[in-house]
Write a protein that holds these residues in place. Sequence first.
Motif, PDB file in Angstrom:
ATOM      1  N   ILE A  10       0.959  -1.068  -0.068  1.00  0.00           N
ATOM      2  CA  ILE A  10       0.275  -0.018   0.039  1.00  0.00           C
ATOM      3  C   ILE A  10       0.953   1.332  -0.076  1.00  0.00           C
ATOM      4  O   ILE A  10       1.552   1.671   1.037  1.00  0.00           O
ATOM      5  CB  ILE A  10      -1.033  -0.182   1.030  1.00  0.00           C
ATOM      6  CG1 ILE A  10      -1.691  -1.397   1.364  1.00  0.00           C
ATOM      7  CG2 ILE A  10      -1.888   1.175   1.293  1.00  0.00           C
ATOM      8  CD1 ILE A  10      -2.629  -1.471   2.559  1.00  0.00           C
ATOM      9  N   ASP A  12       1.714   5.239  -2.441  1.00  0.00           N
ATOM     10  CA  ASP A  12       1.145   5.767  -3.458  1.00  0.00           C
ATOM     11  C   ASP A  12       2.321   6.311  -4.373  1.00  0.00           C
ATOM     12  O   ASP A  12       1.903   6.817  -5.396  1.00  0.00           O
ATOM     13  CB  ASP A  12       0.624   7.101  -2.963  1.00  0.00           C
ATOM     14  CG  ASP A  12       1.342   8.088  -2.072  1.00  0.00           C
ATOM     15  OD1 ASP A  12       2.391   7.660  -1.624  1.00  0.00           O
ATOM     16  OD2 ASP A  12       0.999   9.232  -2.369  1.00  0.00           O
ATOM     17  N   GLY A  33      -0.820  -7.449  -4.679  1.00  0.00           N
ATOM     18  CA  GLY A  33      -1.402  -6.269  -5.406  1.00  0.00           C
ATOM     19  C   GLY A  33      -0.579  -5.012  -4.781  1.00  0.00           C
ATOM     20  O   GLY A  33       0.026  -5.017  -3.556  1.00  0.00           O
ATOM     21  N   THR A  34      -0.551  -3.956  -5.593  1.00  0.00           N
ATOM     22  CA  THR A  34       0.104  -2.692  -5.195  1.00  0.00           C
ATOM     23  C   THR A  34      -1.110  -1.619  -5.280  1.00  0.00           C
ATOM     24  O   THR A  34      -1.938  -1.536  -6.316  1.00  0.00           O
ATOM     25  CB  THR A  34       1.260  -2.253  -5.901  1.00  0.00           C
ATOM     26  OG1 THR A  34       0.853  -1.905  -7.381  1.00  0.00           O
ATOM     27  CG2 THR A  34       2.188  -3.136  -5.789  1.00  0.00           C
ATOM     28  N   VAL A  35      -1.687  -1.060  -4.347  1.00  0.00           N
ATOM     29  CA  VAL A  35      -2.655  -0.035  -4.288  1.00  0.00           C
ATOM     30  C   VAL A  35      -2.054   1.280  -3.572  1.00  0.00           C
ATOM     31  O   VAL A  35      -1.201   1.319  -2.944  1.00  0.00           O
ATOM     32  CB  VAL A  35      -4.002  -0.423  -3.482  1.00  0.00           C
ATOM     33  CG1 VAL A  35      -4.517  -1.821  -4.164  1.00  0.00           C
ATOM     34  CG2 VAL A  35      -3.305  -0.825  -2.113  1.00  0.00           C
ATOM     35  N   SER A  36      -2.788   2.537  -4.061  1.00  0.00           N
ATOM     36  CA  SER A  36      -2.131   3.821  -3.672  1.00  0.00           C
ATOM     37  C   SER A  36      -3.022   4.501  -2.715  1.00  0.00           C
ATOM     38  O   SER A  36      -2.766   5.833  -2.351  1.00  0.00           O
ATOM     39  CB  SER A  36      -1.950   4.566  -4.934  1.00  0.00           C
ATOM     40  OG  SER A  36      -3.110   4.777  -5.726  1.00  0.00           O
ATOM     41  N   SER A  40      -8.970   1.293  -2.233  1.00  0.00           N
ATOM     42  CA  SER A  40      -8.542   0.302  -2.990  1.00  0.00           C
ATOM     43  C   SER A  40      -7.930  -0.870  -2.055  1.00  0.00           C
ATOM     44  O   SER A  40      -8.115  -2.132  -2.286  1.00  0.00           O
ATOM     45  CB  SER A  40      -7.432   0.639  -4.162  1.00  0.00           C
ATOM     46  OG  SER A  40      -7.855   1.574  -4.800  1.00  0.00           O
ATOM     47  N   ALA A  41      -7.082  -0.377  -0.988  1.00  0.00           N
ATOM     48  CA  ALA A  41      -6.435  -1.414  -0.039  1.00  0.00           C
ATOM     49  C   ALA A  41      -7.625  -2.102   0.596  1.00  0.00           C
ATOM     50  O   ALA A  41      -7.482  -3.426   0.774  1.00  0.00           O
ATOM     51  CB  ALA A  41      -5.701  -0.486   0.905  1.00  0.00           C
ATOM     52  N   LEU A  44      -9.221  -4.847  -1.805  1.00  0.00           N
ATOM     53  CA  LEU A  44      -8.138  -5.750  -2.090  1.00  0.00           C
ATOM     54  C   LEU A  44      -8.413  -7.000  -1.112  1.00  0.00           C
ATOM     55  O   LEU A  44      -8.309  -7.877  -1.168  1.00  0.00           O
ATOM     56  CB  LEU A  44      -7.312  -5.404  -2.531  1.00  0.00           C
ATOM     57  CG  LEU A  44      -6.126  -6.398  -3.171  1.00  0.00           C
ATOM     58  CD1 LEU A  44      -6.819  -6.781  -4.518  1.00  0.00           C
ATOM     59  CD2 LEU A  44      -4.722  -5.761  -3.555  1.00  0.00           C
TER      60      LEU A  44
END
Length: 137
Positions: A10, A12, A33-36, A40-41, A44
């Motif tokens: 997590i 940005d 996953g990569t979330v910003s 979204s975090a 997911l």
Amino acid sequence: MAMTARILIIEDEALVAMELRFVLEDLGHEVVGTVSDARSARMLAAETDIDLALVDIHLSDGPTGIEVGRELGQDLGISVVFMTANPGMVRSGVAGTLGVLSKPTDERAVQTTVDYALRRREGQPVDYAPPELQLFG
């Protein structure tokens, strides 16, 4: 043999997230996953099996990482380590989370921190935490 884990990033800053992904995949982990941002975090995390989350405090929607980290750790049972250039923001600790790794960091610090977090998660003996990782209470 090091254990492999499912890890959520997590963060940005795209470059930082990408670098982190490379390091973790190099170590044999699966980056789910990569979330910003916080939304979204949460989405997911709600639908994915995650062992460990590396959480920046300042995300694209503001300093929401602290709250997200608390939720992932306390409500979902995910191991959480904060990664931030502002470790003072979580100096007093965040319930349900392990600690904070100060940015900028390097590959070895990430590796030892992830290894430590996973050993703690598995209930394996841990001699000591990596010096770069400030543990909460």
